[in-house]
Design a protein around this motif. Structure first.
Motif, PDB file in Angstrom:
ATOM      1  N   GLU A 144      10.003 -30.053 -39.155  1.00  0.00           N
ATOM      2  CA  GLU A 144      10.225 -29.648 -40.597  1.00  0.00           C
ATOM      3  C   GLU A 144      10.776 -28.239 -39.634  1.00  0.00           C
ATOM      4  N   MET A 145      12.068 -28.076 -39.756  1.00  0.00           N
ATOM      5  CA  MET A 145      12.938 -26.608 -39.603  1.00  0.00           C
ATOM      6  C   MET A 145      13.692 -26.389 -40.217  1.00  0.00           C
ATOM      7  N   ASP A 146      14.018 -24.811 -40.405  1.00  0.00           N
ATOM      8  CA  ASP A 146      14.312 -24.115 -41.185  1.00  0.00           C
ATOM      9  C   ASP A 146      16.105 -23.466 -40.271  1.00  0.00           C
ATOM     10  N   LEU A 147      16.985 -25.196 -41.183  1.00  0.00           N
ATOM     11  CA  LEU A 147      18.439 -25.024 -40.049  1.00  0.00           C
ATOM     12  C   LEU A 147      19.180 -23.654 -40.626  1.00  0.00           C
ATOM     13  N   PRO A 148      19.901 -22.702 -40.559  1.00  0.00           N
ATOM     14  CA  PRO A 148      20.785 -22.027 -42.086  1.00  0.00           C
ATOM     15  C   PRO A 148      21.996 -22.641 -41.596  1.00  0.00           C
ATOM     16  N   ILE A 149      22.617 -22.937 -40.772  1.00  0.00           N
ATOM     17  CA  ILE A 149      23.715 -23.292 -40.574  1.00  0.00           C
ATOM     18  C   ILE A 149      23.966 -24.491 -40.531  1.00  0.00           C
ATOM     19  N   SER A 150      25.297 -25.119 -41.192  1.00  0.00           N
ATOM     20  CA  SER A 150      25.918 -26.092 -41.511  1.00  0.00           C
ATOM     21  C   SER A 150      27.087 -26.506 -41.627  1.00  0.00           C
ATOM     22  N   TYR A 208      23.272 -26.702 -26.078  1.00  0.00           N
ATOM     23  CA  TYR A 208      23.074 -27.941 -25.730  1.00  0.00           C
ATOM     24  C   TYR A 208      23.466 -28.099 -24.948  1.00  0.00           C
ATOM     25  N   SER A 209      22.823 -29.475 -24.307  1.00  0.00           N
ATOM     26  CA  SER A 209      23.355 -30.571 -22.708  1.00  0.00           C
ATOM     27  C   SER A 209      24.196 -30.793 -23.050  1.00  0.00           C
ATOM     28  N   LEU A 210      25.695 -30.729 -22.567  1.00  0.00           N
ATOM     29  CA  LEU A 210      27.047 -31.526 -22.271  1.00  0.00           C
ATOM     30  C   LEU A 210      26.561 -32.769 -22.287  1.00  0.00           C
ATOM     31  N   ASP A 211      26.006 -33.123 -21.160  1.00  0.00           N
ATOM     32  CA  ASP A 211      25.695 -34.501 -21.139  1.00  0.00           C
ATOM     33  C   ASP A 211      25.033 -35.257 -22.732  1.00  0.00           C
ATOM     34  N   TYR A 212      24.566 -34.432 -23.027  1.00  0.00           N
ATOM     35  CA  TYR A 212      23.736 -35.751 -24.629  1.00  0.00           C
ATOM     36  C   TYR A 212      24.491 -35.587 -25.361  1.00  0.00           C
ATOM     37  N   GLY A 214      21.015 -23.693 -35.917  1.00  0.00           N
ATOM     38  CA  GLY A 214      20.075 -22.040 -35.902  1.00  0.00           C
ATOM     39  C   GLY A 214      20.269 -21.996 -34.759  1.00  0.00           C
ATOM     40  N   GLY A 215      19.487 -20.506 -34.333  1.00  0.00           N
ATOM     41  CA  GLY A 215      19.319 -19.403 -33.521  1.00  0.00           C
ATOM     42  C   GLY A 215      18.157 -20.426 -32.955  1.00  0.00           C
ATOM     43  N   ASP A 216      19.235 -20.890 -30.842  1.00  0.00           N
ATOM     44  CA  ASP A 216      17.986 -21.910 -30.490  1.00  0.00           C
ATOM     45  C   ASP A 216      16.750 -22.854 -30.827  1.00  0.00           C
ATOM     46  N   PHE A 217      17.606 -23.145 -32.219  1.00  0.00           N
ATOM     47  CA  PHE A 217      16.600 -24.340 -32.244  1.00  0.00           C
ATOM     48  C   PHE A 217      17.263 -26.502 -32.052  1.00  0.00           C
ATOM     49  N   PRO A 218      16.896 -26.692 -32.555  1.00  0.00           N
ATOM     50  CA  PRO A 218      17.688 -28.435 -32.783  1.00  0.00           C
ATOM     51  C   PRO A 218      18.663 -28.067 -33.140  1.00  0.00           C
ATOM     52  N   MET A 219      20.309 -29.026 -33.056  1.00  0.00           N
ATOM     53  CA  MET A 219      20.989 -29.642 -33.484  1.00  0.00           C
ATOM     54  C   MET A 219      20.833 -31.261 -34.360  1.00  0.00           C
ATOM     55  N   MET A 220      21.122 -31.114 -35.392  1.00  0.00           N
ATOM     56  CA  MET A 220      21.396 -32.747 -36.329  1.00  0.00           C
ATOM     57  C   MET A 220      22.598 -32.799 -35.848  1.00  0.00           C
ATOM     58  N   PHE A 221      22.883 -34.049 -35.827  1.00  0.00           N
ATOM     59  CA  PHE A 221      23.895 -34.853 -35.981  1.00  0.00           C
ATOM     60  C   PHE A 221      23.815 -36.167 -37.019  1.00  0.00           C
ATOM     61  N   GLU A 222      24.999 -35.467 -38.544  1.00  0.00           N
ATOM     62  CA  GLU A 222      24.056 -36.378 -39.763  1.00  0.00           C
ATOM     63  C   GLU A 222      25.891 -37.417 -39.944  1.00  0.00           C
ATOM     64  N   ALA A 227      20.875 -38.105 -35.091  1.00  0.00           N
ATOM     65  CA  ALA A 227      20.354 -37.497 -33.955  1.00  0.00           C
ATOM     66  C   ALA A 227      19.950 -36.158 -34.386  1.00  0.00           C
ATOM     67  N   MET A 228      19.025 -35.795 -33.586  1.00  0.00           N
ATOM     68  CA  MET A 228      18.485 -34.754 -32.763  1.00  0.00           C
ATOM     69  C   MET A 228      18.516 -34.399 -31.747  1.00  0.00           C
ATOM     70  N   LEU A 229      19.304 -32.885 -31.456  1.00  0.00           N
ATOM     71  CA  LEU A 229      19.271 -32.502 -30.058  1.00  0.00           C
ATOM     72  C   LEU A 229      18.529 -31.233 -29.683  1.00  0.00           C
ATOM     73  N   ALA A 230      17.463 -31.196 -28.790  1.00  0.00           N
ATOM     74  CA  ALA A 230      16.744 -30.302 -28.267  1.00  0.00           C
ATOM     75  C   ALA A 230      17.603 -28.864 -27.556  1.00  0.00           C
TER      76      ALA A 230
END
Lengths: 334, 334, 334
Positions: free
Chosen positions: B211-217, B282-286, B305-313, B325-328
């Motif tokens: 669970e993460m607090d990701l402020p940007i969407s 993020y890594s471009l390959d991924y 969010g800052g230095d947090f994973p990105m969620m793609f939905e 998809a979640m990407l570190a």
């Protein structure tokens, strides 16, 4: 198949094994099919009138040749095989038809003897492993114009196919044999291509087609076969064709280490079926190569029997081109 | 995300690090994201009712699951994870939908546990480097017919994807689990394919989603992202997503040794935006692998969010398939 | 070639061999063409006003430049070559036109000096083996908007071409030179690409075009040439262009070890012909590379003479882009 009678040829070469076998230098696969009941015509090449002959036992619908062709009268003497180039060969044909002729043969060979004659051109060729054979006839009627005497041309099919890429499907391809330079001259839309021929003697001998009693015959759309072959290819290197007489159904089957494929071909899927119990296994590589050549939306007739070769027969160019492919079975040792 | 409450699972495994981490054997990238403020659910796999849960902090529009699913009542005991195959699984679905489901997962893995149940099928999988994760649900409503009890199938996705090539977009694909042979039987237009399954225990463990607090969407057309990713790929191996709250603009940026790329995504380019200052690399390959799976003309929601994973939905099959998809992130050391 | 007079430049570098030769470090092929009757302009690069000049002997229809361009007045002093970047360069152009410009040059080089000026952009480049040369001008009129002072930009064409893939044919590509960072900024549909430039001094010197008396000239559709080149490529590494004055026919010929190709280009095939007896042999690799760049359905003018270079001239972008390719002949030793 036309007027070559068994007795004539038996006289010429009475006690021989089939041609196919002797030329294969005891290679294994093609040897597996001559069972005792196979009657084999023993004469070697006899020019364009040696035709497909797998239907002496009831599957007469695949015989497209007349029973009395006048040019085959010299067959009594097996030595009278035409091996010289023609005195005259001038022809014009649509790109699509000649490309199909050449690419069909390319499925198994890189060079071939093309026998030309008044009725059209004909080639029979066997692959280097002696497992697959093609017998392809392009009748004079397939050409826009045609004028030829009997003779044989040794053709580099790989080069010929490349040259034909210059022609679109409906472009006119003009072919003529230059009797002075002994080269084939190909005209395509302003481009003149002069192609050296190959000494026919240096090309693998044309095989004989053994006479066989193949009890199972089915006719179906090429898409049906192609789909089954594609599926089988995912799990195995071999493909089995199996007919269940009681169910009047043919199965295409492939068994992998863990996965299996089964395609059921029953009444609705088939244009025609002569059913009998039996099955045979074939190498998928070869079946793939052969089925890739099937023209789209064409009906293919498959004829086979228990552990016997399979015959693939079809036509293109409005029926002016007859194709017979024969594939030796795999004998399962495991 | 449905009825899995934090307290329940905390009881079951009170003092553990996140699953993701322990399984990764201390691989670096995924470890970079659990900051102190990240609450992590510690229960391991708990069947199809473990759902995407990135929206506990206001981005509730991406939660497509009901809050009360009856089948999740056993979650109190973390050991009650279904790991056996289903008693019943028979389904029929259009080729396009099942192909999309499989190819999405193929972006990061070759095999996966597909959990089947009365409501549909669900898979969660993490890539071998523990950097990217997919959570994909195909609801029963996406199927033409569907009948299943709970169970798990270990599927070779590579093989499955190959088999599905036999199906066109609108062809019916029939799936059934053979409870005797323990194989998956796939019917496509007359072809029956029997596919062995993989022992689910041999497949990488399903990860937990922290669970993460990701402020940007932001929500935008896939074409917008794909274009930015393609441009970034020309200059760098990394891609930065940066949001400027005052400008209400998101930038996709890439810096190469000599060349740079910047894509500005402002009001006109976005369907929705929750802005905050922050950026992550993020890594471009991924990102490439993930964005290639986006269905054409589909809206994608990115949450970061800052230095947090990105969620793609996003969704496909008329909303019957949910993809997360979640990407570190990459932590920049240079 | 505008106002550069021979006497001026002869003063500057009186006793030199042609530029092309000196830079080639005695590489063989380009050396074969300067016959005694060839007058060679000896001045080195002189900016955008050095233009194609192969038509001093009657083939005036290919000269699209005015004889008096004001910006060429400084040419008296050969040292006044602009080698610094422009003070101002801002332009917008359709993707199709700039892609064609770049891909044309890419046929022989990976990087080039693009000279910008008030009238448009211009590049002259020679391939590393000194066998082929391009001179390409994209007039200001080809741009949607254009504002530039004189200067030179060293451009990595490979990278530039890659970036331009982001643009479709009718997408607007905005180019501007950032005089602070000394980088080229490329905007394509929301993507901003900042591309470092290359020091122009590190790029191969722009060659001079020797003045030559090339008596044979023919204009024809690109499809005619492409077909002949494709056919020749099947049999040989070389291609001969031969003109028979009496027959007013040009032949494209190729001789392989065993096979030959001949394409006859007579009245019906040609838009224009200035006939003379003569023939010359060229490397097929180069002719292939050059002819692949011909825009579809475009008329190409070929100018050549016995064992002399061949000039390929054509236009695109509604005549706003002039292309001249020059190819040195092969001298047959066998």
């Amino acid at each position: 198949m036309s007027t070559n009678t068994e007795s004539d040829t038996a006289d010429a070469q009475p006690a021989t094994a089939p041609d196919v076998e002797s030329e294969a230098e005891s290679e294994s696969e093609i040897d597996t099919q001559p069972e005792p009941e196979v009657e084999t015509k023993a004469e070697p090449e006899s020019g364009p009138n040696v035709e497909t002959d797998t239907d002496t036992d009831g599957d007469a619908e695949t015989d497209t040749k007349s029973e009395s062709e006048p040019e085959s009268e010299g067959d009594d003497d097996a030595e009278e095989i035409v091996m010289s180039p023609p005195q005259q060969f001038t022809a014009a044909i649509k790109g699509g038809a000649i490309k199909e002729f050449v690419s069909t043969l390319r499925a198994i060979v890189d060079e071939a003897k093309i026998r030309v004659g008044p009725d059209g051109i004909h080639t029979r060729a066997v692959d280097p492993a002696n497992v697959a054979m093609y017998d392809v006839t392009l009748a004079a009627g397939a050409f826009e114009s045609y004028d030829a005497t009997e003779g044989v041309l040794g053709v580099n099919l790989e080069r010929f196919e490349e040259v034909l890429k210059l022609a679109k499907k409906n472009d006119l391809v003009q072919l003529s044999f230059n009797t002075t330079s002994f080269k084939l001259v190909i005209h395509i839309d302003g481009v003149e291509f002069t192609m050296a021929l190959i000494d026919p003697d240096s090309i693998r001998k044309e095989p004989e087609i053994p006479e066989m009693d193949l009890p199972i015959s089915l006719t179906l759309e090429e898409a049906q076969i192609s789909r089954g072959v594609k599926a089988a290819d995912m799990v195995s290197d071999h493909i089995r064709f199996r007919c269940d007489e009681a169910e009047t159904t043919v199965y295409i089957e492939a068994e992998g280490d863990t996965d299996n494929v089964s395609v059921e071909l029953a009444d609705d899927d088939l244009v025609a079926l002569t059913a009998a119990d039996g099955n045979a296994l074939y190498s998928l590589d070869y079946v793939n190569d052969i089925s890739k050549q099937f023209p789209k939306s064409t009906e293919i007739t498959l004829t086979f029997g228990g552990d016997f070769p399979m015959m693939f027969e079809y036509q293109f160019s409005d029926g002016e081109c007859d194709v017979l492919a024969m594939l030796a079975p795999r004998i399962q040792s495991d």
